[in-house]
Design a protein around this motif. Structure first.
Motif, mmCIF file in Angstrom:
data_model
loop_
_atom_site.group_PDB
_atom_site.id
_atom_site.type_symbol
_atom_site.label_atom_id
_atom_site.label_comp_id
_atom_site.label_asym_id
_atom_site.label_seq_id
_atom_site.Cartn_x
_atom_site.Cartn_y
_atom_site.Cartn_z
ATOM 1 N N SER A 109 2.456 1.771 -3.451
ATOM 2 C CA SER A 109 1.492 2.177 -4.483
ATOM 3 C C SER A 109 0.881 3.549 -4.213
ATOM 4 O O SER A 109 -0.056 3.960 -4.902
ATOM 5 C CB SER A 109 0.381 1.125 -4.609
ATOM 6 O OG SER A 109 -0.301 0.961 -3.377
ATOM 7 N N GLU A 152 -5.538 4.584 2.396
ATOM 8 C CA GLU A 152 -6.642 4.680 1.431
ATOM 9 C C GLU A 152 -7.725 5.638 1.943
ATOM 10 O O GLU A 152 -8.915 5.374 1.837
ATOM 11 C CB GLU A 152 -7.216 3.291 1.127
ATOM 12 C CG GLU A 152 -6.197 2.385 0.437
ATOM 13 C CD GLU A 152 -6.757 1.025 0.068
ATOM 14 O OE1 GLU A 152 -7.376 0.391 0.950
ATOM 15 O OE2 GLU A 152 -6.592 0.608 -1.093
ATOM 16 N N LEU A 172 0.827 -1.212 0.000
ATOM 17 C CA LEU A 172 0.000 0.000 0.000
ATOM 18 C C LEU A 172 0.855 1.253 0.000
ATOM 19 O O LEU A 172 0.543 2.235 -0.686
ATOM 20 C CB LEU A 172 -0.924 -0.009 1.231
ATOM 21 C CG LEU A 172 -2.041 -1.044 1.217
ATOM 22 C CD1 LEU A 172 -2.668 -1.182 2.605
ATOM 23 C CD2 LEU A 172 -3.120 -0.674 0.198
ATOM 24 N N LYS A 224 -0.778 4.752 -1.547
ATOM 25 C CA LYS A 224 -2.097 4.784 -0.898
ATOM 26 C C LYS A 224 -2.038 5.140 0.593
ATOM 27 O O LYS A 224 -3.026 5.037 1.302
ATOM 28 C CB LYS A 224 -2.787 3.431 -1.086
ATOM 29 C CG LYS A 224 -3.130 3.149 -2.549
ATOM 30 C CD LYS A 224 -3.838 1.824 -2.720
ATOM 31 C CE LYS A 224 -4.191 1.587 -4.191
ATOM 32 N NZ LYS A 224 -4.866 0.275 -4.390
#
Length: 240
Positions: A27, A53, A24, A29
């Motif tokens: 990427s 996120e 995460l 996020k």
């Protein structure tokens, strides 16, 4: 100030595994203090705000307590009238705990407090059928026919209030009182009191004696204790 690797802090929050946390982060996020962080091994402190996120993570370890609430205590984190609340019984607890559901001001008995929001919300939802057992002292002695209405439901303020079970513990004809045990799976506002008032038998005294499998054994009014790891596991199993 202690610093920890970002992926470790995310994993400790219970959100996901450390490996998934690394994915995460890579990427893009994950945000720290509203800034996207993509570097693995970034160190963070307890004061840093972390979002995964778009959702802030809970950095506090989850804690679970039981209180034998006395009468005359507010079942909330604070009171705008300055009255004593259930949190006043936990001066040594640093985590931001709050009560699971409520017991009204004039009622006593078992109440749970935690900072585990997911478990608290699940336990309070009637669909999970967590039983709460109350003992009520009634003014008046209802008949068996009247008590039978409790299982079908009694309407009060356009709400249907019901008990899944009831048990007569005693009746005093001279004093015109009854001690009644009631089992609920819902926890609507002043549920027992409103339900019995609608039948015409006001509650003089009310105590919650059991929450799921938990009881007040060993506690006096105003006393607290942490739940054991086994009890926490059992509660989470009930919640499932």
């Amino acid at each position: 100030m202690a610093l920890e690797r970002l992926q470790k802090v995310i994993a400790q929050s219970g959100l996901t595994s450390r490996r998934k946390a690394e994915q995460l982060i890579a990427s893009g996020k994950v945000k720290v203090n509203n800034q996207v962080v993509t570097t693995l091994g970034t160190k963070v402190s307890a004061q840093d705000e972390i979002e995964v996120e778009g959702v802030p993570i809970e950095k506090e370890a989850h804690v679970y307590y039981m209180l034998y609430k006395p009468r005359g205590i507010i079942s909330s984190a604070k009171d705008d009238k300055g009255r004593k609340t259930v949190l006043d019984f936990f001066p040594e607890v640093e985590e931001r705990i709050y009560p699971v559901g409520r017991l009204d001001y004039d009622s006593s008995g078992l109440i749970l407090l935690t900072n585990d929001g997911d478990l608290a919300n699940t336990l309070m939802h009637p669909s999970h059928g967590v039983e709460k057992v109350y003992v009520a002292k009634l003014k008046g002695i209802p008949s068996k026919q009247e008590l039978a209405k409790l299982r079908k439901g009694v309407t009060a303020d356009r709400e249907l209030l019901k008990a899944v079970r009831y048990n007569i513990l005693s009746a005093d004809r001279k004093k015109d009182t009854m001690i009644l045990e009631l089992t609920l799976v819902e926890g609507k506002n002043r549920h027992v009191r409103r339900m019995m008032e609608a039948l015409g038998y006001p509650v003089q005294k009310l105590k919650r004696e059991r929450y799921g499998f938990l009881t007040l054994d060993g506690l006096s009014p105003g006393e607290t204790r942490p739940l054991t790891p086994k009890e926490v596991k059992q509660l989470k199993n009930i919640a499932k």
